[in-house]
Design an enzyme around this catalytic site. Structure first.
Site, PDB file in Angstrom:
ATOM      1  N   ARG A  19       0.848  -1.193   0.000  1.00 32.03           N
ATOM      2  CA  ARG A  19       0.000   0.000   0.000  1.00 32.03           C
ATOM      3  C   ARG A  19       0.881   1.240   0.000  1.00 32.03           C
ATOM      4  NH1 ARG A  19      -5.268   0.560   3.801  1.00 32.03           N
ATOM      5  NH2 ARG A  19      -5.766  -1.124   2.342  1.00 32.03           N
ATOM      6  N   LYS A  50       1.965  -7.642   5.093  1.00 34.06           N
ATOM      7  CA  LYS A  50       1.510  -6.433   4.397  1.00 34.06           C
ATOM      8  C   LYS A  50       2.638  -5.420   4.448  1.00 34.06           C
ATOM      9  CE  LYS A  50      -2.460  -5.245   2.405  1.00 34.06           C
ATOM     10  NZ  LYS A  50      -3.303  -6.167   1.632  1.00 34.06           N
ATOM     11  N   THR A  54     -11.615 -10.225  -7.093  1.00 30.35           N
ATOM     12  CA  THR A  54     -12.130  -9.853  -5.769  1.00 30.35           C
ATOM     13  C   THR A  54     -13.615  -9.541  -5.875  1.00 30.35           C
ATOM     14  OG1 THR A  54      -9.984  -8.934  -5.132  1.00 30.35           O
ATOM     15  CG2 THR A  54     -11.889  -8.268  -3.829  1.00 30.35           C
ATOM     16  N   GLY A  93     -14.111   1.971  -7.117  1.00 29.37           N
ATOM     17  CA  GLY A  93     -12.835   1.818  -7.805  1.00 29.37           C
ATOM     18  C   GLY A  93     -12.851   0.537  -8.624  1.00 29.37           C
ATOM     19  N   VAL A  95     -12.568  -2.589  -7.862  1.00 36.84           N
ATOM     20  CA  VAL A  95     -13.380  -3.679  -7.322  1.00 36.84           C
ATOM     21  C   VAL A  95     -14.855  -3.271  -7.263  1.00 36.84           C
ATOM     22  CG1 VAL A  95     -13.814  -5.159  -5.331  1.00 36.84           C
ATOM     23  CG2 VAL A  95     -11.469  -4.617  -5.993  1.00 36.84           C
ATOM     24  N   GLY A  96     -15.128  -2.122  -6.677  1.00 33.91           N
ATOM     25  CA  GLY A  96     -16.508  -1.702  -6.504  1.00 33.91           C
ATOM     26  C   GLY A  96     -17.250  -1.520  -7.813  1.00 33.91           C
TER      27      GLY A  96
END
Length: 359
Positions: A46, A82, A151, A183, A185-186
């Protein structure tokens, strides 16, 4: 500042934290390895502007723990990790390439105990840059590529399983679904639920992005500040985490929470608060595992389309098992999912399996 970083590390139950100040950018690099009990740690990188290094480290450790749970429930031979690149501003061009090369050196120094992929503000193109000097990468453009659509498909299967648990049928026809955060995925999730007959609402902090998708799909938008309190059957948070809190949950007007965002709960007790409200919560680390099935399954386990498709559909089956556990034991779905994680980690401990892919 040092004491803040120490406090984050001391409060964490993970295995290892690696931190490096990156003088050329003025930022910080953090890698959190939460567990290698099931195999080498894996998780995305990230890149974000944070208020402080401690906030960035806290994000890395929290997300790494979530990856341990995700891989355990998914039944994949990896542990949770992560990475966070805490930058003063998002770099571009040569500056970005140089930062990614320095970060690649850090990942390589871990000797294969951490494998990385995409996360917020990083792309397969960024992973291509990392892969120029470090092999411990999945999801670059020459590999399995962008995980977002997978996803989304996994969340879609999980959403249908959640609706079936309440209604007896998985169909989304006649259900109002609010996708918050559109974005990569959404937006794809929004397309899938419209195709299934749902009445779709979309919301995003970037109003222009929400308007563009709404216009293309012929649906309505909800202002970002009203998304949590919008009247809907299914609320699908697909942006940043921590939005389901003691302050926000009383205002929810949905029957189901089933979305792609990581760490949707502000704290574990929020799963009990949702249960007390009669809201069915699909634990995020279960429902949003589609990306790892695609990237890790294809690149590390040799999966093809059929194996990935079965795994994505299986997300719904896993949620059905968690919902049954929850009702039988009178506990939240969050607690039921965590018990499943602990059982699988304990099974690995009893077998003495560590890093099967490195031995």
């Amino acid at each position: 500042m040092a004491s803040e970083l120490e406090h984050v590390i001391q409060a964490w139950d993970g295995e290892q934290v690696v931190g490096r100040f990156d003088a050329p950018s003025g930022g910080w690099m953090f890698v959190g390895i939460h567990s290698r009990r099931l195999g080498p740690a894996a998780g995305g990188t990230r890149m974000k502007v944070y208020e402080s290094p401690a906030e960035a480290l806290r994000d890395a450790t929290r997300l790494a723990a979530g990856m341990t749970a995700k891989f355990a429930v998914a039944g994949l031979p990896f542990g949770g990790g992560k990475a966070v690149l805490a930058v003063p501003r998002l770099p571009e061009g040569d500056e970005r390439r140089a930062l990614l090369h320095r970060y690649a050196n850090l990942v390589c120094s871990l000797g294969g105990n951490y494998l990385t992929g995409c996360d917020m503000n990083t792309t397969p193109t960024d992973l291509d840059v990392i892969a120029e000097t470090c092999p411990h990468v999945f999801g670059h453009s020459a590999g399995s590529g962008e995980p977002g659509p997978f996803t989304a498909r996994g969340v879609y299967h999980g959403m249908r399983a959640s609706v079936a648990h309440l209604n007896g049928s998985p169909t989304l026809t006649g259900q109002t679904v609010l996708v918050q955060g559109v974005g990569s995925v959404g937006a794809r999730l929004a397309e899938l639920v419209v195709e299934d007959g749902a009445e779709l609402l979309v919301s995003d902090v970037d109003a222009g992005r929400a308007d563009e998708l709404a216009g293309r799909l012929g649906v309505k938008t909800v202002p970002a500040e009203r998304a949590l309190e919008a009247d809907c059957d299914v609320y699908a948070p697909c942006a940043t985490g921590g939005t389901l809190s003691a302050a926000a949950i009383p205002g929810l007007r949905c029957r189901i929470v089933a979305g792609a965002a990581n760490n949707q709960l502000a704290e574990p007790a929020d799963a009990d608060r949702l249960r007390d409200r009669g809201i069915l919560y699909a634990p995020d680390f279960v429902i949003n595992a589609g990306g790892i099935y695609h990237n890790v399954g294809r690149e590390s386990l040799g999966w093809g389309d059929a194996e990935v498709d079965r795994a994505l559909a299986g997300i719904g089956d896993t949620l059905a098992e968690i919902y049954a556990r929850s009702e039988a034991a009178g506990i939240s779905t969050g607690r039921a999912a965590q018990e499943l994680v602990e059982a699988r980690l304990e099974s690995a401990r009893s077998r003495g399996s560590v890093n099967p892919l490195l031995t």
